[in-house]
Design a protein around this motif. Structure first.
Motif, PDB file in Angstrom:
ATOM      1  N   GLU A 589       9.105   6.371   3.798  1.00  0.00           N
ATOM      2  CA  GLU A 589       8.532   5.989   5.096  1.00  0.00           C
ATOM      3  C   GLU A 589       7.028   6.226   5.114  1.00  0.00           C
ATOM      4  O   GLU A 589       6.247   5.407   5.632  1.00  0.00           O
ATOM      5  N   ARG A 592       5.340   3.562   3.065  1.00  0.00           N
ATOM      6  CA  ARG A 592       5.298   2.295   3.796  1.00  0.00           C
ATOM      7  C   ARG A 592       4.209   2.314   4.873  1.00  0.00           C
ATOM      8  O   ARG A 592       3.506   1.328   5.103  1.00  0.00           O
ATOM      9  N   GLY A 593       4.052   3.469   5.534  1.00  0.00           N
ATOM     10  CA  GLY A 593       2.999   3.573   6.558  1.00  0.00           C
ATOM     11  C   GLY A 593       1.615   3.423   5.969  1.00  0.00           C
ATOM     12  O   GLY A 593       0.738   2.750   6.538  1.00  0.00           O
ATOM     13  N   GLU A 594       1.401   4.066   4.810  1.00  0.00           N
ATOM     14  CA  GLU A 594       0.101   3.957   4.161  1.00  0.00           C
ATOM     15  C   GLU A 594      -0.174   2.514   3.730  1.00  0.00           C
ATOM     16  O   GLU A 594      -1.305   2.021   3.847  1.00  0.00           O
ATOM     17  N   VAL A 595       0.874   1.849   3.208  1.00  0.00           N
ATOM     18  CA  VAL A 595       0.671   0.450   2.794  1.00  0.00           C
ATOM     19  C   VAL A 595       0.304  -0.407   3.989  1.00  0.00           C
ATOM     20  O   VAL A 595      -0.575  -1.281   3.918  1.00  0.00           O
ATOM     21  N   ARG A 596       0.991  -0.190   5.108  1.00  0.00           N
ATOM     22  CA  ARG A 596       0.670  -0.995   6.297  1.00  0.00           C
ATOM     23  C   ARG A 596      -0.774  -0.752   6.747  1.00  0.00           C
ATOM     24  O   ARG A 596      -1.487  -1.684   7.149  1.00  0.00           O
ATOM     25  N   LYS A 597      -1.227   0.513   6.699  1.00  0.00           N
ATOM     26  CA  LYS A 597      -2.620   0.808   7.092  1.00  0.00           C
ATOM     27  C   LYS A 597      -3.601   0.099   6.148  1.00  0.00           C
ATOM     28  O   LYS A 597      -4.621  -0.442   6.572  1.00  0.00           O
ATOM     29  N   THR A 598      -3.284   0.134   4.844  1.00  0.00           N
ATOM     30  CA  THR A 598      -4.178  -0.498   3.872  1.00  0.00           C
ATOM     31  C   THR A 598      -4.264  -1.996   4.105  1.00  0.00           C
ATOM     32  O   THR A 598      -5.328  -2.611   4.037  1.00  0.00           O
ATOM     33  N   ILE A 599      -3.097  -2.603   4.368  1.00  0.00           N
ATOM     34  CA  ILE A 599      -3.086  -4.048   4.632  1.00  0.00           C
ATOM     35  C   ILE A 599      -3.891  -4.370   5.883  1.00  0.00           C
ATOM     36  O   ILE A 599      -4.666  -5.340   5.938  1.00  0.00           O
ATOM     37  N   ALA A 600      -3.745  -3.512   6.893  1.00  0.00           N
ATOM     38  CA  ALA A 600      -4.504  -3.750   8.134  1.00  0.00           C
ATOM     39  C   ALA A 600      -6.017  -3.627   7.877  1.00  0.00           C
ATOM     40  O   ALA A 600      -6.826  -4.383   8.427  1.00  0.00           O
ATOM     41  N   LYS A 603      -7.229  -6.744   6.180  1.00  0.00           N
ATOM     42  CA  LYS A 603      -7.366  -7.835   7.131  1.00  0.00           C
ATOM     43  C   LYS A 603      -8.597  -7.684   8.027  1.00  0.00           C
ATOM     44  O   LYS A 603      -9.192  -8.663   8.465  1.00  0.00           O
TER      45      LYS A 603
END
Length: 778
Positions: A589, A592-600, A603
């Protein structure tokens, strides 16, 4: 024949043994329970001394009927006439049975039909007997259409007979009307003794008063005893009577013709009727035996292959029938630890009854009857019984000499497969000489390992039993206070005769009793030493039993403690696994949170270098674990299975559990990673006839059996269905090819026999057609 008929006579030892044990009384009571003579003949001709296989067949038949009765399906109980003599007669050329005899044949055929219908009510080993019992439908129908309840021929027996009898009835009516005209003629009213038409010499006549003789033309056929009445036939009625006589003769000829045809039809079926009668006799006899067993609360007890037995609740069946619910049951075992048993005790204490009960129950079991005992019987090829007084004045044999004569035959023929029952061995002569002879006989029988039970009052036999390995001692209980036997067998204890006690209670003079007791005390000193030795042996045995009990209790405690430890270890393993699972879930989890932050961040157009560094940082925990895990071989890699040094190939890889699935000798199995060493240079061996089996987890829909032997393909299909059922699948496909059709036929046979398969069909053409079978599973 007495119960103790001499074995040296012309009667075989089998009959002597049965007679001494009152088997004929059981056979008589058994035959009385039979419903018809065929069952009675089966009982009368049944012999107990047969091969063990036949004994088992008899018991299986009795068990089958007992199970049917318990399920509510009983055999018919019906009286059937004896027709075997008629069957012998109709097989002779030109033989004719009477109507009553044919009626009895019809009754038997109807009985066959009812028995066959009863056997078909339950599907078991007896169901196939129904085919042999089924009577000829055409014969039974023909007999029923031809005979009435009294065995007389019916008009429907033949078309000719029906026409003849119609003509006869018309002729009788015609002549009776004609003669009635004479009786009613107004001028002749006083001529007749009574206004009746009488039959004399098969002709219809009138009762004319003797005083009016000659008043009209008539033939006198008879005269009354008083002479006052003449039985006359008017001349004008002669032609009508003649025609009636001719019609009766024609009827008799037609009846003879019908009976001859019916007898010939019975003769053609005589052989099949005889076979059916044998089945009827056996079924009725076995049913009657089960019914007899209820009178003594009997049970079907198995007969083992060895000459050993272990029984409890052993009773004498005849005593049980005479005294329901009052007979004492005893435990009796011989042949394993002990080959001989010496039974002592007072007179009327039950020693002889126990001997007879043992032998008689064995014979009854050999005949297929329930016995008055429970447990396990032994198979003895021969039996010997020396029971009772066989003195013979005509043969100049005293009680003792007759007993010795029978003992000589026993010693000549007894072996390790013999059951020997000796009552009051050594009795009838000087106690010391009789005791010496009794001990010598017992030693001889022990040497040949004959299973022997003997009763005796002699002290020397009690000492012999206590001092000899393989010999047990037991005594019949006796209540000295009430002077009554208890009829219970007490193992390890010699039963006292209580002769002096009984004599004192009856009222023998006191001085005489005092002298007798003093003499008895002198002779008892030696016995006291034996008694002390016996008590020591009993104490040692009890101590050993107590130690064994303690050891068993300790073993039970250790087993329970080990089980608790195993349960605790299992719970600890599950707890650690759950913690590891939770930790991995949390790590996943977070990643996954770190990946979402990186993707954001990407962007949003921020610094890509910082985003890449953050993504690299989020994968660090997983790389650490992967670095710790050794490299796994790939699917399809070849190598060596170290425990068996066999070349194999990897089919699947389980990285989480660090294990591999390999193909070895046509089977697939999981092995630890440490048991496999990769080596691409090795060549896989070619296995002839091996079964290529794909588990349902890899290929849940199809199993390839092409090129396999039939037996190996059957086993592979069985495993395939096992796996599919375990994984919850409801359909599998089997690729067997068309070829010569052997594998396709095997799959169809499997589908018909395996209860887990609900439907079999060929695949559609686009799915393989006749080369693929589809199985629907439960």
């Amino acid at each position: 024949m007495t119960a103790a008929a001499a074995l040296t006579g012309s009667t075989p030892w089998q009959n002597i043994f049965a007679s001494a044990l009152d088997l004929e009384d059981i056979r008589t009571a058994w035959g009385a329970q039979c419903a018809h003579p065929y069952g009675q003949d089966y009982v009368a001709n049944l012999h107990p001394w047969v091969a063990l296989a036949e004994i088992h067949q008899r018991q299986q038949l009795a068990q089958c009927l007992e199970q049917r009765s318990g399920a509510g399906s009983s055999l018919p109980i019906m009286a059937l006439p004896e027709i075997r003599a008629w069957l012998d007669l109709v097989e002779r050329p030109g033989a004719v049975l009477a109507g009553r005899q044919l009626l009895q044949v019809s009754q038997v055929l109807l009985g066959q039909k009812r028995y066959a219908a009863a056997l078909r009510e339950v599907d078991d080993a007896l169901t196939e007997w129904a085919t042999d019992l089924d009577p000829s439908p055409s014969l039974l129908r023909r007999l029923q259409q031809s005979l009435d309840e009294e065995g007389e021929l019916l008009d429907t027996a033949s078309a000719e007979l029906q026409a003849i009898r119609r003509q006869l009835r018309q002729g009788r009516n015609d002549i009776q009307r004609f003669l009635q005209g004479f009786l009613r003629h107004p001028d002749w009213q006083d001529y007749w003794q009574e206004p009746l038409i009488v039959l004399r010499s098969d002709r219809y006549v009138l009762p004319l008063k003797a005083s009016h003789k000659g008043r009209f033309k008539a033939i006198v056929h008879d005269r009354s005893a008083s002479g006052e009445t003449l039985f006359v036939e008017p001349l004008s009625a002669v032609d009508l009577n003649n025609q009636l006589v001719q019609d009766r003769q024609t009827e008799r000829q037609e009846q003879e013709k019908v009976l001859r045809a019916l007898s010939a039809a019975v003769g053609q079926e005589a052989a099949s009727i005889r076979r059916a009668l044998q089945h009827l006799g056996k079924l009725d006899g076995v049913r009657a035996g089960l019914e007899l067993g209820k009178a003594y609360q009997g049970a079907l007890v198995p007969v083992g292959r060895r000459p050993v037995f272990a029984l409890h609740k052993l009773r004498h069946p005849l005593l049980c029938m005479q005294h329901p619910g009052q007979v004492v049951g005893n435990a009796l075992a011989l042949g394993e630890q002990h080959q001989q048993l010496v039974i002592t005790g007072p007179n009327t204490g039950g020693k002889t009854a126990l001997l007879k009960a043992l032998g008689l129950n064995h014979l009854m079991a050999y005949l297929g009857l329930p016995i008055a005992a429970e447990g396990q019987l032994g198979y003895f090829r021969q039996g010997f019984a020396v029971i009772g007084d066989a003195q013979d004045i005509h043969a100049d044999l005293s009680t003792f000499s007759a007993q010795v004569s029978r003992l000589r035959v026993v010693l000549e023929q007894a072996d390790s497969h013999s059951l020997v029952l000796l009552d009051e061995l050594g009795n009838g002569t000087d106690p010391r000489e009789g005791g010496a002879l009794a001990q010598a006989v017992a030693e001889e029988l022990l040497a040949v390992k004959a299973c022997t039970i003997l009763t005796s009052h002699l002290e020397v036999m009690k000492r012999y039993a206590l001092s000899r390995a393989g010999v047990a001692l037991a005594g019949m209980g006796f209540d000295a206070d009430t002077l009554t036997p208890t009829y219970r067998l007490q193992w390890g204890v010699g039963g006292a005769s209580h002769g002096l006690t009984i004599a004192r209670r009856i009222g023998m003079p006191e001085p005489l009793m005092g002298r007798a007791e003093a003499l008895y005390a002198d002779d008892r000193e030696d016995w006291e030493r034996w008694e002390a030795q016996r008590e020591g042996l009993l104490r040692a045995a009890q101590q050993a039993m107590d130690e064994a009990t303690l050891a068993r209790m300790e073993a039970d405690k250790s087993a329970k403690r080990l089980q608790r430890e195993l349960d605790a270890a299992r719970q600890e393993r599950e707890r650690v696994a759950e913690e590891a699972r939770s930790e991995w879930q949390q790590l996943l989890e977070n990643a996954r949170g770190e990946v979402r932050k990186t993707i954001a961040a990407l962007k949003a157009g921020r610094d890509t270098q910082a985003a890449s560094a953050a993504l690299e940082q989020s994968g660090a925990p997983f790389r650490a674990v992967q670095d710790a895990v050794p490299a796994l071989p790939e699917v399809g890699s070849r190598g060596l299975f170290l425990p068996l040094r066999q070349v194999t190939q990897i089919m699947r890889v389980d990285a989480l559990r660090q294990r591999l699935q390999i193909q070895l000798r046509g089977k697939q199995l999981w092995i630890p990673l440490a048991q496999f060493r990769a080596d691409a240079a090795l060549e896989l061996p070619k296995e002839k006839g091996s079964t290529q089996y794909a588990s349902p987890e890899n290929h849940p829909w199809r199993l390839d059996l092409r090129g396999q032997l039939r037996d190996a393909a059957w086993q592979a299909l069985c495993r395939h269905v096992d796996g599919a059922i375990a994984s919850g699948r409801q359909q599998v496909e089997v690729l067997h090819g068309k070829g010569n059709g052997v594998l396709a036929e095997m799959v169809r046979e499997f589908a018909q026999q395996d209860p887990r398969v609900t439907q079999w069909r060929m695949a559609r053409p686009e799915q393989g057609g006749g080369g693929v079978s589809e199985l629907e599973l439960r």
